[in-house]
Design an enzyme around this catalytic site. Structure first.
Site, PDB file in Angstrom:
ATOM      1  CG  HIS A   1     -37.237 -45.197   4.743  1.00  0.00           C
ATOM      2  ND1 HIS A   1     -37.618 -43.869   4.732  1.00  0.00           N
ATOM      3  CD2 HIS A   1     -37.333 -45.598   6.041  1.00  0.00           C
ATOM      4  CE1 HIS A   1     -37.924 -43.491   5.964  1.00  0.00           C
ATOM      5  NE2 HIS A   1     -37.762 -44.516   6.766  1.00  0.00           N
TER       6      HIS A   1
ATOM      7  CG  LEU B   1     -40.493 -24.677   4.905  1.00  0.00           C
ATOM      8  CD1 LEU B   1     -41.696 -25.518   4.467  1.00  0.00           C
ATOM      9  CD2 LEU B   1     -40.858 -23.210   4.964  1.00  0.00           C
TER      10      LEU B   1
END
Length: 255
Positions: A118, A222
């Site tokens: 990016h 998570l």
């Protein structure tokens, strides 16, 4: 599965790809795009600022925000996860680090030439001719009013200089993407760390490795959409889990 099982995979590997996302740098205090902005920037939507259209409409606003962001990033320091990744790279010469992060914390921790999918806050370029601009030196100063800062002019064509990051709606740099895909297709282990697995095409990188038969270790607090392709899912902060994993390396290599 356990860290021990992940360590067994790491010990056997000769060509490792470590694929990192915002969760790694968040542990160094760098806010992610999913965090609420604070102070004078609280009234802006980060994703709305990170577009070519926003820069064209108000270059000083977008450039000022990125200078504020660069200031925050420049004051951060690598955490134990960055250090552990550099140790893996030093211990296994075939390691390639691929990151979605636009900071330089991997380099500061000792990683050599990570692939920046990016872009980077430290690689500004011209918004018109795309010529590289002089990189900023040091963390910089926050714009005086906290909002706008006129971007410098390109030395080649005079157009405004823009941050060297990939904005929403822009394609990833082809050379970086091709290098990352090639590394993933050729690796014998991929470790994905601190990434949500929802930002494409970067999220394809672990899937490429899995399709070519490499085991995938995921480190994330998570569950993510990558869970189903992973051989081992290690739940927890990267700065806690990765140092444990590095302990499995030979003592001389893991220093």
């Amino acid at each position: 599965m356990t860290v021990r099982e992940a360590a067994d995979l790491l010990l056997k590997a000769r060509k490792v790809v470590v694929f990192t996302g915002a969760g790694v740098s968040a542990e160094s205090g760098i806010p992610t795009f999913r965090d609420a902005l604070t102070g004078l920037w609280a009234r802006f939507d980060a994703q709305a600022l990170a577009t070519p259209e926003a820069f064209e409409a108000d270059p000083a606003l977008v450039y000022g925000w990125y200078e504020w962001r660069r200031t925050v990033v420049g004051r951060a320091r690598p955490n134990a996860a960055h250090t552990a990744i550099a140790k893996i790279e030093a211990a296994i010469p075939g390691t390639v680090v691929v990151t979605q992060n636009v900071d330089a914390l991997h380099e500061q921790a000792g990683s050599v030439s990570p692939i920046h999918l990016h872009g980077s806050l430290y690689a500004p370029r011209c918004s018109s001719c795309a010529e590289p601009a002089t990189p900023p030196d040091g963390p910089g100063d926050e714009p005086a009013d906290g909002r706008r800062l006129t971007p410098p002019a390109c030395e080649h064509c005079g157009a405004p200089v823009r941050p060297g990051v990939v904005w929403f709606g822009e394609a990833l740099p082809m050379d970086a993407l091709e290098a990352a895909v090639a590394a993933a297709a050729d690796c014998d282990l991929l470790i994905t760390v601190g990434t949500s697995g929802v930002v494409y095409p970067a999220a394809e990188i672990p899937q490429v490795a899995a399709r070519f038969g490499a085991p995938v270790i995921q480190v994330n607090p998570l569950p993510t959409p990558l869970d189903d392709i992973c051989t081992v899912n290690l739940r927890g902060p990267a700065a806690e889990v990765l140092p444990e994993l590095v302990l499995s390396l030979p003592p001389t290599a893991a220093r």
